[in-house]
Design a protein around this motif. Structure first.
Motif, PDB file in Angstrom:
ATOM      1  N   SER A 117     -20.268 -12.452   0.404  1.00  0.00           N
ATOM      2  CA  SER A 117     -20.445 -11.227  -0.364  1.00  0.00           C
ATOM      3  C   SER A 117     -19.202 -10.995  -1.196  1.00  0.00           C
ATOM      4  CB  SER A 117     -20.684 -10.034   0.561  1.00  0.00           C
ATOM      5  OG  SER A 117     -20.690  -8.830  -0.188  1.00  0.00           O
ATOM      6  N   GLU A 118     -19.346 -11.128  -2.502  1.00  0.00           N
ATOM      7  CA  GLU A 118     -18.201 -10.856  -3.372  1.00  0.00           C
ATOM      8  C   GLU A 118     -17.794  -9.387  -3.309  1.00  0.00           C
ATOM      9  OE1 GLU A 118     -16.602 -11.637  -7.913  1.00  0.00           O
ATOM     10  OE2 GLU A 118     -18.628 -12.239  -7.374  1.00  0.00           O
ATOM     11  N   PRO A 119     -18.756  -8.416  -3.378  1.00  0.00           N
ATOM     12  CA  PRO A 119     -18.337  -7.010  -3.313  1.00  0.00           C
ATOM     13  C   PRO A 119     -17.614  -6.658  -2.008  1.00  0.00           C
ATOM     14  CG  PRO A 119     -20.581  -7.154  -4.130  1.00  0.00           C
ATOM     15  CD  PRO A 119     -20.194  -8.531  -3.654  1.00  0.00           C
ATOM     16  N   ALA A 120     -18.048  -7.234  -0.897  1.00  0.00           N
ATOM     17  CA  ALA A 120     -17.396  -6.948   0.385  1.00  0.00           C
ATOM     18  C   ALA A 120     -16.121  -7.763   0.561  1.00  0.00           C
ATOM     19  CB  ALA A 120     -18.357  -7.232   1.538  1.00  0.00           C
ATOM     20  N   GLY A 121     -16.003  -8.875  -0.179  1.00  0.00           N
ATOM     21  CA  GLY A 121     -14.846  -9.760  -0.025  1.00  0.00           C
ATOM     22  C   GLY A 121     -14.879 -10.518   1.286  1.00  0.00           C
ATOM     23  N   VAL A 122     -16.095 -10.868   1.742  1.00  0.00           N
ATOM     24  CA  VAL A 122     -16.263 -11.469   3.067  1.00  0.00           C
ATOM     25  C   VAL A 122     -17.042 -12.779   2.968  1.00  0.00           C
ATOM     26  CG1 VAL A 122     -17.302 -11.160   5.356  1.00  0.00           C
ATOM     27  CG2 VAL A 122     -16.182  -9.228   4.233  1.00  0.00           C
ATOM     28  N   LEU A 123     -16.592 -13.770   3.728  1.00  0.00           N
ATOM     29  CA  LEU A 123     -17.287 -15.043   3.891  1.00  0.00           C
ATOM     30  C   LEU A 123     -17.516 -15.289   5.371  1.00  0.00           C
ATOM     31  CD1 LEU A 123     -18.237 -17.887   2.850  1.00  0.00           C
ATOM     32  CD2 LEU A 123     -15.856 -18.635   3.219  1.00  0.00           C
ATOM     33  N   PHE A 124     -18.767 -15.548   5.744  1.00  0.00           N
ATOM     34  CA  PHE A 124     -19.080 -16.074   7.071  1.00  0.00           C
ATOM     35  C   PHE A 124     -19.200 -17.585   6.900  1.00  0.00           C
ATOM     36  CE2 PHE A 124     -20.434 -11.686   7.515  1.00  0.00           C
ATOM     37  CZ  PHE A 124     -19.929 -11.366   8.769  1.00  0.00           C
ATOM     38  N   ASP A 162      -9.559 -13.821  -4.390  1.00  0.00           N
ATOM     39  CA  ASP A 162      -9.103 -12.612  -3.706  1.00  0.00           C
ATOM     40  C   ASP A 162      -9.928 -12.296  -2.458  1.00  0.00           C
ATOM     41  OD1 ASP A 162      -7.064 -12.151  -5.563  1.00  0.00           O
ATOM     42  OD2 ASP A 162      -8.428 -11.080  -6.909  1.00  0.00           O
ATOM     43  N   LEU A 163     -10.637 -13.300  -1.936  1.00  0.00           N
ATOM     44  CA  LEU A 163     -11.402 -13.134  -0.697  1.00  0.00           C
ATOM     45  C   LEU A 163     -10.542 -12.410   0.338  1.00  0.00           C
ATOM     46  CD1 LEU A 163     -14.067 -14.056   0.805  1.00  0.00           C
ATOM     47  CD2 LEU A 163     -12.723 -15.999   1.626  1.00  0.00           C
ATOM     48  N   GLU A 164     -11.131 -11.418   1.014  1.00  0.00           N
ATOM     49  CA  GLU A 164     -10.368 -10.610   1.962  1.00  0.00           C
ATOM     50  C   GLU A 164     -10.508 -11.070   3.407  1.00  0.00           C
ATOM     51  OE1 GLU A 164     -11.153  -6.429   1.417  1.00  0.00           O
ATOM     52  OE2 GLU A 164     -11.223  -6.678  -0.763  1.00  0.00           O
ATOM     53  N   GLU A 165     -11.702 -11.546   3.785  1.00  0.00           N
ATOM     54  CA  GLU A 165     -11.946 -11.925   5.178  1.00  0.00           C
ATOM     55  C   GLU A 165     -12.803 -13.180   5.236  1.00  0.00           C
ATOM     56  OE1 GLU A 165     -13.887  -8.744   7.289  1.00  0.00           O
ATOM     57  OE2 GLU A 165     -12.581  -7.225   6.409  1.00  0.00           O
ATOM     58  N   MET A 166     -12.436 -14.093   6.141  1.00  0.00           N
ATOM     59  CA  MET A 166     -13.277 -15.247   6.436  1.00  0.00           C
ATOM     60  C   MET A 166     -13.515 -15.260   7.948  1.00  0.00           C
ATOM     61  SD  MET A 166     -12.799 -19.324   5.639  1.00  0.00           S
ATOM     62  CE  MET A 166     -11.322 -19.542   6.637  1.00  0.00           C
ATOM     63  N   HIS A 167     -14.785 -15.142   8.316  1.00  0.00           N
ATOM     64  CA  HIS A 167     -15.157 -15.143   9.728  1.00  0.00           C
ATOM     65  C   HIS A 167     -15.746 -16.517  10.050  1.00  0.00           C
ATOM     66  CE1 HIS A 167     -14.300 -10.910   9.918  1.00  0.00           C
ATOM     67  NE2 HIS A 167     -15.001 -10.747   8.812  1.00  0.00           N
ATOM     68  N   THR A 168     -15.133 -17.179  11.008  1.00  0.00           N
ATOM     69  CA  THR A 168     -15.461 -18.563  11.324  1.00  0.00           C
ATOM     70  C   THR A 168     -16.233 -18.671  12.633  1.00  0.00           C
ATOM     71  OG1 THR A 168     -13.330 -18.835  12.427  1.00  0.00           O
ATOM     72  CG2 THR A 168     -13.432 -19.393  10.077  1.00  0.00           C
TER      73      THR A 168
END
Length: 192
Positions: A117-124, A162-168
Motif C-alpha cells: 500500500s503506497e498510501p499506508a507506506g506498508v509492504l507485507f 520512502d516505504l515506512e514499514e516492511m512486515h516479513t
C-alpha cells in the motif's frame, strides 16, 4: 494498527499479522500456537484471512482461525486446500483501513504474494524479503532462485523509496529504512 500475533511465540511458526481497522484481517495464520486466542486478545471479529503463501508454517492454524471467526481464506491459488478465493496479480485487496495491491512473487513458492500500500507506506513481504538483505529459501519444492530474484526486483521497482514499514514472514518487521533492506536483498540474492 498492525500487530504481530506470533511475537514471542517459541514454536516454529511464521509471523501472523493482524491488520485492524475497517476490514480486520489476518495476514497468514502461522502454526503451532493458539492464533485464535491471540487474535481475540485484539478483536472480536475478522473479515478474512489473507495468505502470502501456503507453506505449512504460514497456514498450520488456518482451519482453526477460519472456523473460530467464520471467515474465508484468500490466496493466489484456489487449487490449494484451504484457499477459498483467489487473489490475482495486481488485484486490490483491503487490509484494515487501506487498499493494497497484490503482487505475485514466485521464487520461494509458486503461490507467493506480497501486498503493498503506497498510501499506508506498508509492504507485507511474506517469505520473499527479510531484514538485513536476507531473502526466501529456494531449496524447497517450487523454489527457483532466478524467479526469486525477478520477484525481489519487481517489488523493489514497485515500492516507494520512502516505504515506512516492511512486515516479513519471519523475524522482526523493518521500520527503519525498509527500502534499503529490499535493495540489499536484491543484491544478496544475486551473490548467493
Amino acid at each position: 494498527m498492525i500487530a504481530n500475533l506470533a511475537q514471542g511465540v517459541r514454536a516454529f511458526t511464521s509471523n501472523v499479522f493482524l491488520v485492524d481497522g475497517d476490514r480486520p484481517v489476518v495476514v497468514d495464520t502461522g502454526a503451532n500456537f493458539d492464533a485464535v486466542a491471540a487474535a481475540r486478545d485484539h478483536v472480536d471479529d475478522l473479515e478474512a484471512v489473507i495468505l502470502t503463501h501456503t507453506h505449512r508454517d504460514h497456514v498450520g492454524n488456518l482451519a482453526a482461525v477460519r472456523d473460530a471467526f467464520g471467515v474465508d481464506a484468500w490466496g493466489f491459488d484456489t487449487a490449494i486446500d484451504g484457499v477459498d478465493h483467489a487473489i490475482d496479480d495486481e488485484e486490490t485487496v483491503q487490509l484494515g483501513d487501506h487498499d493494497y495491491v497484490a503482487l505475485h512473487t514466485p521464487g520461494h513458492k509458486n503461490d507467493h504474494l506480497c501486498f503493498y500500500s503506497e498510501p499506508a507506506g506498508v509492504l507485507f513481504a511474506g517469505d520473499l524479503i527479510f531484514q538485513n538483505g536476507s531473502f526466501g529459501r529456494t531449496d524447497l519444492e517450487e523454489g527457483d532462485r532466478a524467479a526469486l530474484i525477478e520477484s525481489i526486483d519487481r517489488v523493489r521497482e514497485r515500492i516507494d523509496p520512502d516505504l515506512e514499514e516492511m512486515h516479513t514472514g519471519h523475524g522482526p518487521s523493518v521500520t527503519t529504512d525498509p527500502y534499503d533492506h529490499v535493495e540489499l536483498s536484491a543484491r544478496m540474492a544475486r551473490q548467493s
